[in-house]
Design a protein around this motif. Structure first.
Motif, PDB file in Angstrom:
ATOM      1  N   ARG A  54       0.838  -1.200   0.000  1.00  0.00           N
ATOM      2  CA  ARG A  54       0.000   0.000   0.000  1.00  0.00           C
ATOM      3  C   ARG A  54       0.869   1.245   0.000  1.00  0.00           C
ATOM      4  O   ARG A  54       2.046   1.218   0.346  1.00  0.00           O
ATOM      5  CB  ARG A  54      -0.914  -0.027   1.223  1.00  0.00           C
ATOM      6  CG  ARG A  54      -1.923  -1.170   1.203  1.00  0.00           C
ATOM      7  CD  ARG A  54      -2.743  -1.191   2.478  1.00  0.00           C
ATOM      8  NE  ARG A  54      -3.474   0.062   2.663  1.00  0.00           N
ATOM      9  CZ  ARG A  54      -4.176   0.365   3.749  1.00  0.00           C
ATOM     10  NH1 ARG A  54      -4.242  -0.521   4.750  1.00  0.00           N
ATOM     11  NH2 ARG A  54      -4.805   1.523   3.840  1.00  0.00           N
ATOM     12  N   SER A  55       0.264   2.367  -0.375  1.00  0.00           N
ATOM     13  CA  SER A  55       0.989   3.633  -0.388  1.00  0.00           C
ATOM     14  C   SER A  55       1.415   3.986   1.027  1.00  0.00           C
ATOM     15  O   SER A  55       0.665   3.796   1.995  1.00  0.00           O
ATOM     16  CB  SER A  55       0.095   4.742  -0.956  1.00  0.00           C
ATOM     17  OG  SER A  55      -0.235   4.478  -2.305  1.00  0.00           O
ATOM     18  N   HIS A  56       2.616   4.513   1.160  1.00  0.00           N
ATOM     19  CA  HIS A  56       3.160   4.820   2.483  1.00  0.00           C
ATOM     20  C   HIS A  56       4.023   6.071   2.426  1.00  0.00           C
ATOM     21  O   HIS A  56       4.446   6.499   1.347  1.00  0.00           O
ATOM     22  CB  HIS A  56       4.001   3.645   2.991  1.00  0.00           C
ATOM     23  CG  HIS A  56       5.125   3.284   2.061  1.00  0.00           C
ATOM     24  ND1 HIS A  56       4.948   2.389   1.034  1.00  0.00           N
ATOM     25  CD2 HIS A  56       6.415   3.701   1.985  1.00  0.00           C
ATOM     26  CE1 HIS A  56       6.085   2.250   0.364  1.00  0.00           C
ATOM     27  NE2 HIS A  56       6.990   3.047   0.920  1.00  0.00           N
ATOM     28  N   VAL A  63       1.677   3.522   6.631  1.00  0.00           N
ATOM     29  CA  VAL A  63       0.710   3.313   5.555  1.00  0.00           C
ATOM     30  C   VAL A  63      -0.278   4.474   5.533  1.00  0.00           C
ATOM     31  O   VAL A  63      -0.800   4.894   6.567  1.00  0.00           O
ATOM     32  CB  VAL A  63      -0.047   1.981   5.755  1.00  0.00           C
ATOM     33  CG1 VAL A  63      -1.147   1.842   4.711  1.00  0.00           C
ATOM     34  CG2 VAL A  63       0.919   0.809   5.658  1.00  0.00           C
TER      35      VAL A  63
END
Length: 270
Positions: A54-56, A63
């Protein structure tokens, strides 16, 4: 002439409500696509998986939640800082999201709703990550070049009639621009004793010639050189990636170049 198809704006501009609705959707789509494509480019450079993870936050690794990923607005609401570690967020995503929203708006205003607009939007979604990758790594992955060629071939019979004339014009433009710059680059390599232009840039110029034809390709090439000089002056570096300048000139001429080319060709009686 520039191979951009025809204007198809009458249908969406017949109603103010429909026009506003379509333009808002176009802007939102542009911003959303930019958010995804910026992430795609960053992960390509760092060799992270595009489909996993996931985008972080790049600093603290936390996250990001849904409220952190709203294009344009999350950056403004968070005042350009990570919600979790309060480290400053690079403005690249914010800038590309605004730019992409504007570009998608211009595509609809220029082409209306049709295959012309769809092709231009897909092309932009190829040029944006290509440019971001080139900015960070001085490389242009071949898959983006091949994608650009595939899109040109796919939309050729859908936009142009007769498409065979456009096919010949595009191939002529691609080889004139690409081969011409290649010859100049090889000569400059000999003179300077080093590589003056990367192979990815030359391939991208070939793709540009396919879409714009000889006249449009030459206009875009001149504009790309001017943009490159401005880029050098702005960043004050001797070496810069040329891909972003080519891509910017490519889209500018695709959207706005036809009147300029028509005017110039009329002056010389063509």
């Amino acid at each position: 002439m520039i191979n951009t198809g025809s204007f198809k704006t009458d249908s969406i501009f017949s109603s103010g409500i429909i026009t506003a609705y379509v333009l808002i959707l176009a802007a939102l789509l542009g911003a959303v696509m930019a958010s995804f494509l910026t992430c795609l480019a960053a992960r390509t450079v760092t060799k992270e998986s595009i489909f996993r993870g996931r985008s972080h936050c790049d600093v603290c690794g936390h996250v990001l939640g849904p409220l952190d990923l709203i294009p344009i607005f999350s950056f403004l609401f968070l005042k350009g800082k990570c919600r979790y570690c309060h480290h400053k967020i690079p403005a690249r995503s914010f800038i590309t999201e605004i730019l992409s929203a504007v570009v998608f708006l211009m595509i609809i205003l220029r082409f209306g709703l049709g295959f012309d607009a769809l092709r231009a939007a897909i092309l932009y979604c190829i040029l944006l990550p290509l440019s971001l990758i080139d900015l960070d790594s001085f490389t242009i992955p071949d898959r983006y070049i091949l994608s650009g060629i595939a899109v040109w071939i796919l939309f050729l019979p859908l936009i142009h009639n007769p498409w065979k004339d456009t096919l010949m014009s595009g191939l002529l433009g691609g080889f004139i621009i690409g081969a011409g710059v290649l010859v100049v680059a090889l000569i400059m390599d000999r003179i300077l004793g080093r590589e003056s232009m990367g192979g990815g840039d030359i391939k991208l110029l070939f793709v540009m010639g396919l879409y714009l034809g000889p006249a449009g390709g030459m206009l875009a090439l001149i504009l790309a050189c001017l943009l490159g000089l401005l880029f050098i002056a702005a960043v004050r570096k001797k070496k810069i990636p040329f891909g972003p300048s080519i891509s910017a000139a490519f889209m500018i001429v695709l959207l706005f170049g036809e009147p300029v080319i028509s005017w110039y060709l009329s002056l010389i009686g063509i």
